[in-house]
Design a protein around this motif. Structure first.
Motif, PDB file in Angstrom:
ATOM      1  N   ASP A 146      10.965   7.797  -3.534  1.00  0.00           N
ATOM      2  CA  ASP A 146       9.798   8.138  -4.352  1.00  0.00           C
ATOM      3  C   ASP A 146       8.815   8.999  -3.565  1.00  0.00           C
ATOM      4  OD1 ASP A 146      10.891   6.658  -6.391  1.00  0.00           O
ATOM      5  OD2 ASP A 146       9.704   4.854  -5.967  1.00  0.00           O
ATOM      6  N   ALA A 147       8.678   8.705  -2.271  1.00  0.00           N
ATOM      7  CA  ALA A 147       7.764   9.490  -1.437  1.00  0.00           C
ATOM      8  C   ALA A 147       8.235  10.937  -1.330  1.00  0.00           C
ATOM      9  CB  ALA A 147       7.652   8.861  -0.050  1.00  0.00           C
ATOM     10  N   LEU A 148       9.542  11.133  -1.253  1.00  0.00           N
ATOM     11  CA  LEU A 148      10.075  12.488  -1.141  1.00  0.00           C
ATOM     12  C   LEU A 148       9.816  13.305  -2.400  1.00  0.00           C
ATOM     13  CD1 LEU A 148      13.536  11.996   0.630  1.00  0.00           C
ATOM     14  CD2 LEU A 148      11.319  12.534   1.638  1.00  0.00           C
ATOM     15  N   THR A 149       9.719  12.643  -3.535  1.00  0.00           N
ATOM     16  CA  THR A 149       9.513  13.366  -4.792  1.00  0.00           C
ATOM     17  C   THR A 149       8.032  13.543  -5.131  1.00  0.00           C
ATOM     18  OG1 THR A 149       9.690  11.289  -6.046  1.00  0.00           O
ATOM     19  CG2 THR A 149      11.708  12.564  -5.721  1.00  0.00           C
ATOM     20  N   SER A 150       7.145  13.087  -4.234  1.00  0.00           N
ATOM     21  CA  SER A 150       5.718  13.302  -4.464  1.00  0.00           C
ATOM     22  C   SER A 150       5.386  14.761  -4.184  1.00  0.00           C
ATOM     23  CB  SER A 150       4.885  12.388  -3.561  1.00  0.00           C
ATOM     24  OG  SER A 150       4.894  12.869  -2.224  1.00  0.00           O
ATOM     25  N   ASP A 151       4.161  15.151  -4.515  1.00  0.00           N
ATOM     26  CA  ASP A 151       3.751  16.535  -4.262  1.00  0.00           C
ATOM     27  C   ASP A 151       2.818  16.637  -3.055  1.00  0.00           C
ATOM     28  OD1 ASP A 151       1.571  15.282  -5.302  1.00  0.00           O
ATOM     29  OD2 ASP A 151       1.233  16.679  -6.962  1.00  0.00           O
ATOM     30  N   ASN A 152       2.801  15.594  -2.220  1.00  0.00           N
ATOM     31  CA  ASN A 152       1.957  15.578  -1.027  1.00  0.00           C
ATOM     32  C   ASN A 152       2.834  15.836   0.194  1.00  0.00           C
ATOM     33  OD1 ASN A 152       0.631  14.130   1.398  1.00  0.00           O
ATOM     34  ND2 ASN A 152      -1.036  14.191  -0.095  1.00  0.00           N
ATOM     35  N   VAL A 153       2.636  16.973   0.844  1.00  0.00           N
ATOM     36  CA  VAL A 153       3.537  17.366   1.927  1.00  0.00           C
ATOM     37  C   VAL A 153       3.424  16.429   3.133  1.00  0.00           C
ATOM     38  CG1 VAL A 153       3.651  19.784   1.243  1.00  0.00           C
ATOM     39  CG2 VAL A 153       1.847  19.044   2.791  1.00  0.00           C
ATOM     40  N   ARG A 154       2.240  15.907   3.385  1.00  0.00           N
ATOM     41  CA  ARG A 154       2.093  14.987   4.521  1.00  0.00           C
ATOM     42  C   ARG A 154       2.875  13.702   4.260  1.00  0.00           C
ATOM     43  NH1 ARG A 154      -2.391  11.673   6.722  1.00  0.00           N
ATOM     44  NH2 ARG A 154      -2.210  11.736   8.979  1.00  0.00           N
ATOM     45  N   PHE A 155       2.808  13.220   3.048  1.00  0.00           N
ATOM     46  CA  PHE A 155       3.565  12.037   2.646  1.00  0.00           C
ATOM     47  C   PHE A 155       5.062  12.313   2.770  1.00  0.00           C
ATOM     48  CE2 PHE A 155       4.142   8.691  -0.906  1.00  0.00           C
ATOM     49  CZ  PHE A 155       3.982   7.647  -0.009  1.00  0.00           C
ATOM     50  N   GLN A 156       5.482  13.490   2.335  1.00  0.00           N
ATOM     51  CA  GLN A 156       6.888  13.870   2.434  1.00  0.00           C
ATOM     52  C   GLN A 156       7.348  13.923   3.888  1.00  0.00           C
ATOM     53  OE1 GLN A 156       6.829  17.641   0.409  1.00  0.00           O
ATOM     54  NE2 GLN A 156       7.278  16.749  -1.605  1.00  0.00           N
ATOM     55  N   ARG A 157       6.521  14.521   4.743  1.00  0.00           N
ATOM     56  CA  ARG A 157       6.900  14.651   6.160  1.00  0.00           C
ATOM     57  C   ARG A 157       7.110  13.290   6.803  1.00  0.00           C
ATOM     58  NH1 ARG A 157       2.882  18.895   6.474  1.00  0.00           N
ATOM     59  NH2 ARG A 157       1.411  17.416   7.383  1.00  0.00           N
ATOM     60  N   LYS A 158       6.162  12.373   6.564  1.00  0.00           N
ATOM     61  CA  LYS A 158       6.282  11.044   7.165  1.00  0.00           C
ATOM     62  C   LYS A 158       7.518  10.319   6.642  1.00  0.00           C
ATOM     63  CE  LYS A 158       1.480  10.100   8.442  1.00  0.00           C
ATOM     64  NZ  LYS A 158       1.792   9.859   9.868  1.00  0.00           N
ATOM     65  N   ALA A 159       7.795  10.461   5.357  1.00  0.00           N
ATOM     66  CA  ALA A 159       8.973   9.816   4.781  1.00  0.00           C
ATOM     67  C   ALA A 159      10.257  10.399   5.377  1.00  0.00           C
ATOM     68  CB  ALA A 159       8.968   9.974   3.262  1.00  0.00           C
ATOM     69  N   LEU A 160      10.320  11.709   5.502  1.00  0.00           N
ATOM     70  CA  LEU A 160      11.507  12.354   6.066  1.00  0.00           C
ATOM     71  C   LEU A 160      11.731  11.941   7.517  1.00  0.00           C
ATOM     72  CD1 LEU A 160      11.056  15.911   4.533  1.00  0.00           C
ATOM     73  CD2 LEU A 160      13.032  14.420   4.157  1.00  0.00           C
ATOM     74  N   ASN A 161      10.662  11.856   8.281  1.00  0.00           N
ATOM     75  CA  ASN A 161      10.800  11.466   9.687  1.00  0.00           C
ATOM     76  C   ASN A 161      11.301  10.032   9.817  1.00  0.00           C
ATOM     77  OD1 ASN A 161       9.955  13.944  10.697  1.00  0.00           O
ATOM     78  ND2 ASN A 161       7.799  13.372  10.699  1.00  0.00           N
ATOM     79  N   LEU A 162      10.818   9.143   8.952  1.00  0.00           N
ATOM     80  CA  LEU A 162      11.291   7.759   9.000  1.00  0.00           C
ATOM     81  C   LEU A 162      12.750   7.675   8.561  1.00  0.00           C
ATOM     82  CD1 LEU A 162      10.897   4.784   9.468  1.00  0.00           C
ATOM     83  CD2 LEU A 162       9.833   4.593   7.203  1.00  0.00           C
ATOM     84  N   ASN A 219       0.827  -1.209   0.000  1.00  0.00           N
ATOM     85  CA  ASN A 219       0.000   0.000   0.000  1.00  0.00           C
ATOM     86  C   ASN A 219       0.861   1.260   0.000  1.00  0.00           C
ATOM     87  OD1 ASN A 219      -2.092  -1.789   0.134  1.00  0.00           O
ATOM     88  ND2 ASN A 219      -2.872  -1.122   2.118  1.00  0.00           N
ATOM     89  N   PHE A 220       1.954   1.228   0.737  1.00  0.00           N
ATOM     90  CA  PHE A 220       2.858   2.375   0.797  1.00  0.00           C
ATOM     91  C   PHE A 220       3.458   2.679  -0.572  1.00  0.00           C
ATOM     92  CE2 PHE A 220       7.582   3.200   1.708  1.00  0.00           C
ATOM     93  CZ  PHE A 220       7.460   4.561   1.487  1.00  0.00           C
ATOM     94  N   THR A 221       3.836   1.658  -1.291  1.00  0.00           N
ATOM     95  CA  THR A 221       4.546   1.875  -2.551  1.00  0.00           C
ATOM     96  C   THR A 221       3.636   2.059  -3.754  1.00  0.00           C
ATOM     97  OG1 THR A 221       4.733  -0.526  -2.878  1.00  0.00           O
ATOM     98  CG2 THR A 221       6.559   0.585  -1.762  1.00  0.00           C
ATOM     99  N   SER A 222       2.440   1.460  -3.726  1.00  0.00           N
ATOM    100  CA  SER A 222       1.676   1.440  -4.975  1.00  0.00           C
ATOM    101  C   SER A 222       0.178   1.653  -4.845  1.00  0.00           C
ATOM    102  CB  SER A 222       1.916   0.100  -5.691  1.00  0.00           C
ATOM    103  OG  SER A 222       1.543  -0.988  -4.860  1.00  0.00           O
ATOM    104  N   ASP A 223      -0.318   1.969  -3.664  1.00  0.00           N
ATOM    105  CA  ASP A 223      -1.761   2.194  -3.550  1.00  0.00           C
ATOM    106  C   ASP A 223      -2.152   3.416  -4.383  1.00  0.00           C
ATOM    107  OD1 ASP A 223      -4.434   3.018  -2.419  1.00  0.00           O
ATOM    108  OD2 ASP A 223      -4.026   1.303  -1.131  1.00  0.00           O
ATOM    109  N   PRO A 224      -3.221   3.316  -5.173  1.00  0.00           N
ATOM    110  CA  PRO A 224      -3.626   4.469  -5.992  1.00  0.00           C
ATOM    111  C   PRO A 224      -4.180   5.635  -5.176  1.00  0.00           C
ATOM    112  CG  PRO A 224      -5.225   2.681  -6.190  1.00  0.00           C
ATOM    113  CD  PRO A 224      -4.060   2.127  -5.441  1.00  0.00           C
ATOM    114  N   ASP A 225      -4.542   5.381  -3.922  1.00  0.00           N
ATOM    115  CA  ASP A 225      -5.088   6.434  -3.069  1.00  0.00           C
ATOM    116  C   ASP A 225      -3.984   6.994  -2.176  1.00  0.00           C
ATOM    117  OD1 ASP A 225      -7.718   7.684  -1.865  1.00  0.00           O
ATOM    118  OD2 ASP A 225      -6.527   7.007  -0.151  1.00  0.00           O
ATOM    119  N   MET A 226      -3.769   8.303  -2.234  1.00  0.00           N
ATOM    120  CA  MET A 226      -2.660   8.904  -1.494  1.00  0.00           C
ATOM    121  C   MET A 226      -2.851   8.809   0.013  1.00  0.00           C
ATOM    122  SD  MET A 226       0.263  10.219  -1.358  1.00  0.00           S
ATOM    123  CE  MET A 226       0.607  10.438  -3.104  1.00  0.00           C
ATOM    124  N   THR A 227      -4.087   8.924   0.483  1.00  0.00           N
ATOM    125  CA  THR A 227      -4.323   8.798   1.922  1.00  0.00           C
ATOM    126  C   THR A 227      -3.963   7.400   2.404  1.00  0.00           C
ATOM    127  OG1 THR A 227      -6.098  10.446   1.869  1.00  0.00           O
ATOM    128  CG2 THR A 227      -6.045   8.957   3.752  1.00  0.00           C
TER     129      THR A 227
END
Length: 382
Positions: A191-207, A149-157
């Motif tokens: 890949d998460a860092l290069t997305s345009d979703n800031v919440r996704f970016q934040r979680k990726a950066l924290n991990l 789901n993290f890598t390929s789910d079509p839904d960003m949430t």
């Protein structure tokens, strides 16, 4: 007739009167002790029964639920309720014992994106700071659908919630970290860092920051995948939390000399970004400066680490503002006296009774069999 529940308001008042956080608890009378234990046992049994009811619904085939009018929104409400129950570590561990963990993990593959996202949320709560449940989820093959789901789910949430669950699952979990690395998890984080979703970016950066802090051997992997370049770009993000997380990651990388080698072009870009942050900070209002306290410290620390000199924020008096050295607020001394069920009750004691009935409604719907009749009786007997 349903058995009358414990007097939770009286229990809360009793707890407050016996523990104000400033003196050792006094000895309880045998009568008080008996009353308290009976109340807590009644609450525990009630929660376990409710979790069993929710488990029954999770195990019911979708076509049966559809035939009974149970909607995706109903399932999400049940998962919301389950998440409240498993905030207690004991209840989280009990979910496996009553057969609820496997069907919960199965909901990570549900065709409805909202259910996949909510199931990941519940898993995240179960495994957070809970080694036993981390082990149980790994043994139940819960890591694989979360990673998918993290890598390929079509839904960003759903992707973001899965990443949050993975972060909780592998934290302080050597087997989980090893599984993440073997599954090429760092590439997924890139890949998460290069997305345009800031919440996704934040979680990726924290991990990423956590993994680098815990595993020095991963510095070269991260550098080879181009993380420093991406983080430098994110350090100028419009989102303050993304900026801080990116600066934090760059600072962690700067402390490893072996992986700190980069091209002169990257060095110049980093210096330019840091100078831009210094200029922006210098033009902030007093309120904005206060809110940017961590960013100010990160910019100065990273500048010092990279260029062996303090940033101009120090000379401008912007690194530490007047009053920032004041002692922190007093800790929450009362919180430790309350178990999660009491906290949950206190937060919701004013809830409308009709709302509770509405949330319980899906449990009245099920296969028209003898077991379904028992479920209805349990739900009404709350």
């Amino acid at each position: 007739m349903a058995k009358e529940g414990p007097n939770w308001e009286g229990l809360l008042k009793w707890s407050l009167s016996h523990s104000d956080g400033t003196s050792p608890p006094r000895n309880l009378s045998e009568e008080d002790r008996k009353w308290f234990m009976e109340a807590m046992q009644a609450q525990t049994l009630d929660v376990v029964r409710r979790m069993k009811e929710i488990t029954l619904v999770m195990q019911t085939p979708k076509e049966v639920l559809d035939a009974q009018g149970v909607t995706s929104a109903d399932i999400e409400e049940l998962l919301d309720e389950l998440q409240e129950h498993v905030e207690s570590i004991d209840m989280a561990n009990d979910l496996h014992s009553i057969g609820g963990l496997v069907p919960l993990i199965g909901h990570l593959k549900n065709p409805e994106a909202g259910i996949r996202a909510k199931a990941a949320d519940v898993v995240s709560t179960i495994v957070q700071n809970n080694p036993r449940s981390q082990q149980l989820v790994m043994e139940a093959n819960g890591f694989e659908p979360l990673l998918s789901n993290f890598t390929s789910d079509p839904d960003m949430t759903a992707r973001t919630k899965a990443l949050g669950a993975i972060s909780s699952l592998i934290r302080h979990n050597k087997l989980g970290i090893a599984a993440f690395r073997l599954a090429n998890g760092y590439s997924a984080l890139r890949d998460a860092l290069t997305s345009d979703n800031v919440r996704f970016q934040r979680k990726a950066l924290n991990l990423i920051h956590y993994l680098l802090h815990e595993n020095n051997a991963d510095f070269n992997v991260v550098s080879d995948l181009g993380f420093p370049h991406i983080m430098t770009h994110l350090a100028s993000s419009d989102d303050a939390d993304v900026r801080e997380a990116a600066l934090r990651g760059l600072l962690e990388l700067s402390r490893d000399k072996a992986s700190a080698t980069s091209s002169s072009e990257d060095d110049e870009k980093l210096k330019r970004v840091l100078q831009e942050r210094i200029n922006d900070i210098s033009s902030m209002s007093v309120d904005d400066l206060s809110a940017a306290r961590e960013e100010r410290q990160l910019v100065d620390s990273l500048w010092t680490a990279c260029y062996n000199e303090p940033s101009s924020l120090r000379a401008k008096g912007l690194l530490v503002l007047p009053g920032e050295d004041d002692p922190a607020p007093a800790p929450d001394v009362a919180g430790k006296f309350f178990e999660p069920p009491l906290r949950a009750w206190a937060a919701n004691r004013g809830a409308d009774a009709s709302t509770a009935e509405k949330k319980a409604a899906p449990l009245l719907l099920g296969p028209p069999s003898q077991s379904g009749s028992n479920t209805s009786t349990d739900a009404n007997g709350q």
